[in-house]
Design a protein around this motif. Sequence first.
Motif, PDB file in Angstrom:
ATOM      1  N   PRO A 119       0.838  -1.159  -0.077  1.00 17.84           N
ATOM      2  CA  PRO A 119      -0.053  -0.146  -0.181  1.00 17.84           C
ATOM      3  C   PRO A 119       0.869   1.247   0.034  1.00 17.84           C
ATOM      4  CG  PRO A 119      -0.776  -1.589   1.856  1.00 17.84           C
ATOM      5  CD  PRO A 119       0.545  -2.110   1.045  1.00 17.84           C
ATOM      6  N   GLY A 120       0.815   2.112  -0.893  1.00 12.00           N
ATOM      7  CA  GLY A 120       1.565   3.195  -1.269  1.00 12.00           C
ATOM      8  C   GLY A 120       1.679   3.748  -2.730  1.00 12.00           C
ATOM      9  N   GLY A 121       2.657   4.199  -3.025  1.00 11.22           N
ATOM     10  CA  GLY A 121       2.708   4.404  -4.434  1.00 11.22           C
ATOM     11  C   GLY A 121       2.396   6.131  -4.467  1.00 11.22           C
ATOM     12  N   GLY A 122       2.346   6.915  -3.465  1.00 12.66           N
ATOM     13  CA  GLY A 122       1.876   8.193  -3.685  1.00 12.66           C
ATOM     14  C   GLY A 122       0.750   8.474  -2.653  1.00 12.66           C
ATOM     15  N   ALA A 123       0.415   9.822  -2.361  1.00 15.10           N
ATOM     16  CA  ALA A 123      -0.565  10.154  -1.415  1.00 15.10           C
ATOM     17  C   ALA A 123      -1.882   9.544  -1.988  1.00 15.10           C
ATOM     18  CB  ALA A 123      -0.687  11.631  -1.262  1.00 15.10           C
ATOM     19  N   GLY A 124      -2.343   9.580  -3.150  1.00 17.46           N
ATOM     20  CA  GLY A 124      -3.691   9.378  -3.453  1.00 17.46           C
ATOM     21  C   GLY A 124      -3.861   7.826  -3.782  1.00 17.46           C
ATOM     22  N   GLN A 127      -4.159   6.457   0.032  1.00 18.25           N
ATOM     23  CA  GLN A 127      -5.446   6.855   0.640  1.00 18.25           C
ATOM     24  C   GLN A 127      -6.644   5.810   0.115  1.00 18.25           C
ATOM     25  OE1 GLN A 127      -6.672   9.063   2.674  1.00 18.25           O
ATOM     26  NE2 GLN A 127      -4.789   9.840   3.457  1.00 18.25           N
ATOM     27  N   LEU A 128      -6.333   5.457  -1.336  1.00 15.06           N
ATOM     28  CA  LEU A 128      -7.198   4.351  -1.945  1.00 15.06           C
ATOM     29  C   LEU A 128      -7.041   3.044  -1.388  1.00 15.06           C
ATOM     30  CD1 LEU A 128      -7.253   5.949  -5.465  1.00 15.06           C
ATOM     31  CD2 LEU A 128      -9.224   5.708  -4.121  1.00 15.06           C
ATOM     32  N   HIS A 129      -5.685   2.695  -1.077  1.00 17.64           N
ATOM     33  CA  HIS A 129      -5.504   1.462  -0.323  1.00 17.64           C
ATOM     34  C   HIS A 129      -6.068   1.297   1.076  1.00 17.64           C
ATOM     35  CE1 HIS A 129      -2.892  -0.690  -3.415  1.00 17.64           C
ATOM     36  NE2 HIS A 129      -2.323   0.327  -3.547  1.00 17.64           N
ATOM     37  N   LEU A 162     -16.380  -3.642  -4.470  1.00 18.14           N
ATOM     38  CA  LEU A 162     -15.851  -2.509  -4.445  1.00 18.14           C
ATOM     39  C   LEU A 162     -14.256  -2.335  -4.216  1.00 18.14           C
ATOM     40  CD1 LEU A 162     -15.885   0.863  -4.155  1.00 18.14           C
ATOM     41  CD2 LEU A 162     -17.140   0.359  -1.908  1.00 18.14           C
ATOM     42  N   SER A 163     -14.035  -3.257  -2.942  1.00 18.02           N
ATOM     43  CA  SER A 163     -12.529  -3.519  -2.659  1.00 18.02           C
ATOM     44  C   SER A 163     -11.831  -3.518  -3.955  1.00 18.02           C
ATOM     45  CB  SER A 163     -12.463  -4.330  -1.585  1.00 18.02           C
ATOM     46  OG  SER A 163     -12.664  -5.881  -2.192  1.00 18.02           O
ATOM     47  N   ASP A 164     -12.066  -4.662  -4.768  1.00 15.72           N
ATOM     48  CA  ASP A 164     -11.327  -4.813  -5.925  1.00 15.72           C
ATOM     49  C   ASP A 164     -11.271  -3.438  -6.764  1.00 15.72           C
ATOM     50  OD1 ASP A 164     -11.038  -7.450  -5.369  1.00 15.72           O
ATOM     51  OD2 ASP A 164     -12.875  -8.117  -6.610  1.00 15.72           O
ATOM     52  N   HIS A 165     -12.251  -2.632  -7.017  1.00 12.85           N
ATOM     53  CA  HIS A 165     -12.493  -1.559  -7.565  1.00 12.85           C
ATOM     54  C   HIS A 165     -11.455  -0.622  -7.176  1.00 12.85           C
ATOM     55  CE1 HIS A 165     -14.184   2.379  -9.069  1.00 12.85           C
ATOM     56  NE2 HIS A 165     -14.757   1.819 -10.018  1.00 12.85           N
ATOM     57  N   LEU A 166     -11.385  -0.483  -5.650  1.00 10.49           N
ATOM     58  CA  LEU A 166     -10.429   0.606  -5.115  1.00 10.49           C
ATOM     59  C   LEU A 166      -9.128   0.180  -5.376  1.00 10.49           C
ATOM     60  CD1 LEU A 166     -12.406   1.184  -1.743  1.00 10.49           C
ATOM     61  CD2 LEU A 166     -12.069   2.811  -3.625  1.00 10.49           C
ATOM     62  N   PHE A 167      -8.836  -1.125  -5.260  1.00 11.62           N
ATOM     63  CA  PHE A 167      -7.538  -1.523  -5.651  1.00 11.62           C
ATOM     64  C   PHE A 167      -6.782  -1.216  -6.714  1.00 11.62           C
ATOM     65  CE2 PHE A 167      -4.647  -4.999  -7.623  1.00 11.62           C
ATOM     66  CZ  PHE A 167      -3.536  -4.959  -6.430  1.00 11.62           C
ATOM     67  N   VAL A 168      -7.857  -1.431  -8.072  1.00 13.61           N
ATOM     68  CA  VAL A 168      -7.417  -1.070  -9.290  1.00 13.61           C
ATOM     69  C   VAL A 168      -7.218   0.480  -9.434  1.00 13.61           C
ATOM     70  CG1 VAL A 168      -8.061  -1.138 -11.663  1.00 13.61           C
ATOM     71  CG2 VAL A 168      -8.299  -3.114 -10.293  1.00 13.61           C
ATOM     72  N   MET A 169      -8.226   1.188  -8.947  1.00 10.09           N
ATOM     73  CA  MET A 169      -7.992   2.664  -8.667  1.00 10.09           C
ATOM     74  C   MET A 169      -6.680   2.951  -8.312  1.00 10.09           C
ATOM     75  SD  MET A 169     -10.613   5.441  -7.920  1.00 10.09           S
ATOM     76  CE  MET A 169     -12.026   5.078  -9.073  1.00 10.09           C
ATOM     77  N   ALA A 170      -6.506   2.511  -7.057  1.00  6.49           N
ATOM     78  CA  ALA A 170      -5.089   2.813  -6.346  1.00  6.49           C
ATOM     79  C   ALA A 170      -3.816   2.715  -7.282  1.00  6.49           C
ATOM     80  CB  ALA A 170      -5.180   1.927  -5.145  1.00  6.49           C
ATOM     81  N   ARG A 171      -4.135   1.520  -8.142  1.00  8.12           N
ATOM     82  CA  ARG A 171      -2.981   1.363  -9.160  1.00  8.12           C
ATOM     83  C   ARG A 171      -2.997   2.347 -10.095  1.00  8.12           C
ATOM     84  NH1 ARG A 171      -2.091  -3.468 -12.204  1.00  8.12           N
ATOM     85  NH2 ARG A 171       0.086  -2.588 -12.206  1.00  8.12           N
ATOM     86  N   VAL A 172      -4.095   2.838 -10.493  1.00  7.05           N
ATOM     87  CA  VAL A 172      -4.176   3.838 -11.550  1.00  7.05           C
ATOM     88  C   VAL A 172      -3.533   5.114 -10.934  1.00  7.05           C
ATOM     89  CG1 VAL A 172      -5.845   5.530 -12.720  1.00  7.05           C
ATOM     90  CG2 VAL A 172      -6.119   3.026 -12.837  1.00  7.05           C
ATOM     91  N   ALA A 173      -4.026   5.579  -9.788  1.00  3.40           N
ATOM     92  CA  ALA A 173      -3.311   6.705  -9.002  1.00  3.40           C
ATOM     93  C   ALA A 173      -1.734   6.516  -8.947  1.00  3.40           C
ATOM     94  CB  ALA A 173      -4.030   6.990  -7.593  1.00  3.40           C
ATOM     95  N   ALA A 174      -1.347   5.280  -8.535  1.00  2.50           N
ATOM     96  CA  ALA A 174       0.052   5.053  -8.522  1.00  2.50           C
ATOM     97  C   ALA A 174       0.808   5.403  -9.648  1.00  2.50           C
ATOM     98  CB  ALA A 174       0.263   3.818  -7.781  1.00  2.50           C
ATOM     99  N   ALA A 175       0.268   5.139 -10.833  1.00  2.54           N
ATOM    100  CA  ALA A 175       0.768   5.203 -12.115  1.00  2.54           C
ATOM    101  C   ALA A 175       0.992   6.667 -12.527  1.00  2.54           C
ATOM    102  CB  ALA A 175      -0.033   4.613 -13.334  1.00  2.54           C
ATOM    103  N   SER A 176       0.292   7.483 -11.980  1.00  2.00           N
ATOM    104  CA  SER A 176       0.732   9.136 -12.214  1.00  2.00           C
ATOM    105  C   SER A 176       1.466   9.544 -11.017  1.00  2.00           C
ATOM    106  CB  SER A 176      -0.678   9.745 -12.371  1.00  2.00           C
ATOM    107  OG  SER A 176      -1.408   9.924 -11.196  1.00  2.00           O
ATOM    108  N   GLU A 177       1.756   8.765  -9.920  1.00  2.00           N
ATOM    109  CA  GLU A 177       2.447   9.237  -8.777  1.00  2.00           C
ATOM    110  C   GLU A 177       3.838   8.478  -8.771  1.00  2.00           C
ATOM    111  OE1 GLU A 177      -1.631  10.314  -5.922  1.00  2.00           O
ATOM    112  OE2 GLU A 177      -0.401   8.248  -5.792  1.00  2.00           O
TER     113      GLU A 177
END
Length: 191
Positions: A119-124, A127-129, A162-177
């Motif tokens: 869990p991490g990869g940037g602030a966004g 938070q999503l993780h 939803l937990s899967d959704h947030l996991f993937v969204m956290a990866r999307v956020a990490a890609a830009s962070e």
Amino acid sequence: MVRLNKIYTRTGDSGETGLVDGSRISKDHARARAIGDVDEANSAIGLALPRLREGRERDMLLRVQNELFDLGADLATPGEDFTPSETALRIVAAQPERLEREIDSMNGALQPLKSFILPGGGAGSAQLHLARAIVRRAERSAVAAAREVALNPLALVYLNRLSDHLFVMARVAAASEGGDILWTPGSTRGH
């Protein structure tokens, strides 16, 4: 429409809370814990929102926040008829199905995983993780409550998706962070 003129009612001072049908349960009842965990998950998503740029992901999360209020109402509605009505908010199949489509869309732009992610990869992303982990707890609480009382099975499906959704969204956020932080199994054993 909901109208709240007075915030405190004193009806919970004895350690009970009211359900949609007017019945009361202990605040530590499994149903109440599930409702509370859903509320906490919604708050965690609220913390993530300011960390994300305007656009598709924010719009998805705003929809999810609204649905989590619906889900809380669903969990707070006793009974075994899970058909939505004017008096009963219920999660319906279209909601987790939409989450699946959004997961597939977001995941299509990501590199395949080669390891588990820390869990991490940037602030966004972080938070999503955190929100994802809280949704997982809400799901566990709802599963426990469903052993004691009848709950809408689609509410459980929604939380799982939803937990899967947030996991993937956290990866999307990490890609830009700066990218995902990958788990390196056993990497600290020799240190």
